[in-house]
Design an enzyme around this catalytic site. Structure first.
Site, PDB file in Angstrom:
ATOM      1  N   GLU A 163      -2.574  -8.824   2.753  1.00 41.69           N
ATOM      2  CA  GLU A 163      -2.890  -9.347   4.171  1.00 41.69           C
ATOM      3  C   GLU A 163      -4.384  -9.311   4.379  1.00 41.69           C
ATOM      4  OE1 GLU A 163      -1.771  -6.434   3.745  1.00 41.69           O
ATOM      5  OE2 GLU A 163      -2.458  -5.393   4.915  1.00 41.69           O
ATOM      6  N   HIS A 172      -3.697  -4.913  -0.565  1.00 37.32           N
ATOM      7  CA  HIS A 172      -3.533  -5.665   0.740  1.00 37.32           C
ATOM      8  C   HIS A 172      -3.378  -6.912   0.630  1.00 37.32           C
ATOM      9  CE1 HIS A 172      -3.386  -1.959   3.125  1.00 37.32           C
ATOM     10  NE2 HIS A 172      -4.110  -1.343   2.245  1.00 37.32           N
ATOM     11  N   CYS A 205       0.707  -1.127   0.054  1.00 39.59           N
ATOM     12  CA  CYS A 205       0.014   0.154  -0.295  1.00 39.59           C
ATOM     13  C   CYS A 205       0.903   1.297   0.066  1.00 39.59           C
ATOM     14  CB  CYS A 205      -1.146  -0.049   1.331  1.00 39.59           C
ATOM     15  SG  CYS A 205      -2.133   1.201   1.102  1.00 39.59           S
TER      16      CYS A 205
END
Lengths: 217, 253
Positions: A201, A199, A79
């Site tokens: 994650e 992202h 990001c």
């Protein structure tokens, strides 16, 4: 062991949790001198670009990151940690000349610009979008057409890259692209650097798989 | 390609997922982590946890639930229900929530949205709006679980929330909620066209066509449903495939 750089730009908890989930030990690192000890380095981050550069510089973390990347450490930017790798950002900057905009780490050619909401485009982009890789060797191309979770108001503009073909920063650089109002560079692989606007994650099974592959490279 | 999102909502009571109709006859429906995993496996794009715990130990139980979910499920999730202060935001985001939704407290104290947005970023702040159609055809905002009418028109309040710093609007129609007769398309379209941030439509989902309508005619960016998914009346994978076949861009995984 993976270092997750903590420079007070957003919550790094989810990144730590994701690596722990795939049994890759990771810990937060605030001291630039300690970065040397790690084989894998993650630069996460959510928030404003100028503040992020300030926070990195205040800690001398900008130089430490550059040195470790130069040494060939396996590096992942997420990001804002992706955007910081470029030359500059127009975030909180009212001028028109990239040369005077807020400087980034200058590891990649390109500039970070704001999405234009005047055309009715909702800004920030929040949600899932697919990536289209230009490479056929690295990790990203294995996720061609797959969806990842994006949250951002600024994007990496690499449209003038061709004019800087002889620029050493552009060599061996492979981007993936994503459509949101326009086609923008959504992730990159260059030597030991991988970085993404989205992202991983927070991108479900594909995101976790991408992290797993990155650790192994 | 940018996709429309399908979001299941889970009601949480004392750390457990509960199912019930209009909060009555709550039935224990399992562990939040297992439920969240199951939704992730069927292709949910995000999750919303609504804490309906009415006791004083509320906060600690929810924080522990959030922590557990965030350790095992890697899609974005929002937590809402009784959020009052910046400390609530801080605690939930630290525990692993990606976004926090605020409803009544935002009306009573609009600066809460601004403060949270400045501290954590607009992407963390979801303004939840409960709206009801009045006799004159206008849509008004209600608070305190739909008990108290405010003087705000839904579209005006949504615009105000965006100005204050909210990153998304979670819009629930009190008229269609629980009816399974379709989303409130007029309200959703009006609010979605009033703001430049994503709008999640909620209330009334019953059939695949309802999702199609709200994502097209309603101009919603995302659609949320609770009981429909809980009671396995509609499977998210099937829903998304059907939407894709109708030409809507969705994430098929």
């Amino acid at each position: 062991m993976i270092a997750i750089i903590d420079y007070e730009m957003g919550n790094i908890g989810s990144v730590l949790k994701a690596f722990s989930y795939i049994n890759c030990p990771a810990e937060e690192v605030t001291d630039p001198d300690k970065l040397k000890k790690y084989d894998n380095i993650v630069l996460p981050g959510v928030g404003a670009f100028p503040k992020a550069m300030d926070n990195l510089k205040k800690r001398n973390m900008d130089q430490a990151v550059k040195e470790e990347i130069k040494k060939g450490k396996n590096f992942l930017g997420i990001c804002l940690g992706y955007q910081l790798l470029f030359e500059s950002s127009e975030e909180d900057f009212s001028g028109t000349d990239d040369k005077t905009a807020v400087k980034g780490l200058c590891l990649l050619s390109g500039h970070v610009r704001k999405f234009n909401s005047e055309s009715g485009l909702k800004v920030p982009q929040i949600g899932w979008n697919s990536i289209d890789s230009t490479d056929n060797t690295g990790i990203l191309h294995q996720f061609n057409g797959r969806y990842f979770y994006f949250v951002h108001s600024y994007y990496a503009d690499v449209t003038n890259l061709n004019s800087t073909k002889n620029d050493v920063k552009s060599l061996n650089t492979y981007f993936s692209f994503t459509e949101y109002g326009k086609r923008f560079a959504s992730a990159v692989e260059k030597d030991n650097i991988m970085a993404c606007q989205f992202h991983p994650e927070k991108s479900g099974d594909d995101g976790i798989e991408l992290l797993r592959k990155w650790v192994k490279t | 390609m940018y996709t429309k999102r399908i979001i299941p909502c889970l009601d949480i009571n004392k750390g457990r997922v509960v199912k019930g109709i209009n909060f009555l006859d709550l039935v224990d429906a399992g562990d939040p982590v297992e439920t969240a995993k199951a939704y992730n496996a069927t292709g949910a794009d995000e999750l919303v946890f609504l804490d309906i715990t009415a006791s004083y130990e509320k906060r600690d139980i929810m924080l522990s639930t959030v922590e557990k979910v965030a350790s095992e499920v890697f899609i974005p999730f929002t937590v809402g229900g009784g959020i009052r202060t910046i400390d609530d935001f801080t605690a939930l985001l630290r525990a692993g929530a990606d976004k926090v939704s605020v409803n009544t407290a935002a009306i009573l104290n609009p600066s809460l949205i601004t403060k949270a947005s400045e501290m954590f970023g607009a992407q963390c702040v979801v303004a939840a709006i409960d709206a009801k159609k009045e006799k004159d055809g206008s849509y008004m905002v209600y608070i305190n679980g739909g008990r108290d009418k405010t003087s705000w028109h839904a579209a005006d309040w949504a615009r105000k929330c965006e100005k204050l710093g909210a990153g998304e609007i979670l819009l629930t129609s009190m008229d269609t909620d629980g009816t399974k007769k379709g989303f409130e398309l007029t309200l959703t379209k009006m609010v979605s066209e009033s703001v430049n941030i994503p709008v999640i439509a909620s209330g009334g989902a019953g059939r695949i066509e309802d999702f199609y309508d709200v994502l097209t005619k309603g101009h919603a960016d995302a659609a949320l449903a609770a009981s429909l998914f809980h009671f396995h009346e509609l499977d998210i994978t099937e829903l998304k495939k059907a939407l894709r076949d109708k030409g809507i861009s969705v994430r098929i995984h």
